[in-house]
Design a protein around this motif. Structure first.
Motif, short mmCIF file in Angstrom:
data_model
loop_
_atom_site.label_atom_id
_atom_site.label_comp_id
_atom_site.label_asym_id
_atom_site.label_seq_id
_atom_site.Cartn_x
_atom_site.Cartn_y
_atom_site.Cartn_z
N TRP A 1 1.30 -1.20 0.27
CA TRP A 1 0.21 0.09 -0.11
C TRP A 1 0.77 1.42 0.04
N GLN B 1 -14.46 -3.10 -1.45
CA GLN B 1 -14.52 -4.07 -2.19
C GLN B 1 -14.99 -5.83 -1.75
N HIS C 1 -10.44 0.87 1.61
CA HIS C 1 -10.92 0.23 0.11
C HIS C 1 -10.73 -1.28 0.28
N SER C 2 -10.09 -2.17 1.27
CA SER C 2 -10.70 -3.14 1.12
C SER C 2 -12.51 -3.48 1.54
N GLU D 1 -7.97 -2.24 -6.96
CA GLU D 1 -8.48 -1.91 -8.40
C GLU D 1 -7.84 -3.99 -8.89
N ASN E 1 -0.37 4.81 -6.31
CA ASN E 1 -1.55 4.95 -7.10
C ASN E 1 -2.27 3.40 -6.20
N ALA F 1 -6.32 4.26 4.10
CA ALA F 1 -6.24 4.35 2.60
C ALA F 1 -6.73 1.57 2.09
N GLU F 2 -6.10 1.07 3.04
CA GLU F 2 -6.25 -0.09 3.04
C GLU F 2 -7.24 -1.38 3.57
N GLU G 1 -4.31 3.15 -5.00
CA GLU G 1 -6.13 2.11 -5.13
C GLU G 1 -6.18 1.66 -6.91
N GLU G 2 -6.05 2.55 -7.17
CA GLU G 2 -5.78 2.00 -8.87
C GLU G 2 -5.17 0.97 -9.37
#
Ligand SMILES: Nc1ncnc2c1ncn2[C@@H]1O[C@H](COP(=O)(O)OP(=O)(O)OP(=O)(O)O)[C@@H](O)[C@H]1O
Ligand SMILES: [Mg+2]
Length: 220
Positions: free
Chosen positions: A67, A110, A106-107, A77, A71, A102-103, A73-74
């Motif tokens: 992480w 998803q 975003h996890s 994905e 980028n 962030a980790e 996040e990108e």
């Protein structure tokens, strides 16, 4: 069918995220025909390290995601899109931290389900409450449904258990009825290859937890 994505996550360190993930993953690997990928998003790389130590044997696949790259996040994905075409089931191991990290954020976005290990101490219960209370904020940006499950881990004789039921419902939390006790075998039995026990032992508490996991997460 789209694979299920399940994150093992909570604010509190040392509650058993990695242990629960690895015990569950080893049982899936040995007892089902599901093709499983574990994405290790924890900079401690606990799962990846054991995977490397055991690399002479056949285990499920482990991918360490960094992480701290540009980028993230990108790229996360992209990794997930590729993984979804190759695997039936994806588990994610996360470091302890805030839901806005962030980790973790975003996890969760998803994931189809979260497994939140909960230890019955005041500190853990307070941290878990904070974590759960912030889930609705993430859900505002989430396009797909999320199931949130709490699993009591390291159960002992302490009197704090009555406080745990207060957590049910916060952030949509559903508590598992099968806890895992504080047992040496869960420290020693961690493996990316071997199951902790035989599924034949119906009264074994791990098997009761695992049956509940499979039912709740629709793994048949
Ligand atoms: N049910 C259990 N019985 C006995 N020991 C346990 C149990 N669950 C976890 N442990 C032990 O507790 C410690 C922390 O567990 P683990 O590393 O799985 O937690 P974690 O939530 O992943 O921690 P971190 O937040 O640092 O990633 C480890 O030493 C592990 O072996
Ligand atoms: Mg961990």
């Amino acid at each position: 069918m789209t694979p299920k994505i399940i994150s093992f996550v909570t604010l509190k360190g040392g509650s058993g995220k990695t242990t629960l993930l690895m015990l569950t993953a080893a049982a899936i690997h040995n007892r089902t025909d599901k093709k499983l990928l574990v994405i290790d998003s924890d900079p401690q790389r606990s799962v990846k390290q054991i995977y490397v130590q055991e690399n002479n044997k056949s285990s499920y696949d482990v991918f360490a995601f960094n992480w701290n790259q540009p980028n993230p996040e990108e790229n996360f994905e992209k990794v997930l899109t590729i993984a979804q075409s190759k695997y039936d089931l994806i588990f994610m191991d996360l470091p302890p931290g805030r839901i806005t990290d962030a980790e973790i954020y975003h996890s969760i976005l998803q994931s189809d389900a979260l497994i939140v290990p909960i230890v019955a101490s005041v500190l853990d219960i307070n941290a878990t409450t904070t974590f759960l209370e912030n889930i609705p904020e993430v859900l505002k940006n989430k396009k797909t449904p999320l199931e949130v499950y709490g699993v009591i881990n390291k159960q002992d004789q302490s009197i704090e258990y009555k406080h745990l039921t207060k957590l049910a419902g916060i952030g949509g939390l559903q508590l598992f009825y099968s806890p895992l006790s504080n047992l040496v075998r869960y420290k020693r039995g961690i493996s990316t290859v071997n199951d902790i026990t035989s599924p034949e032992f119906k009264e074994d508490e791990f098997n009761m937890y695992f049956d509940e996991f499979c039912t709740k997460c629709f793994i048949v």
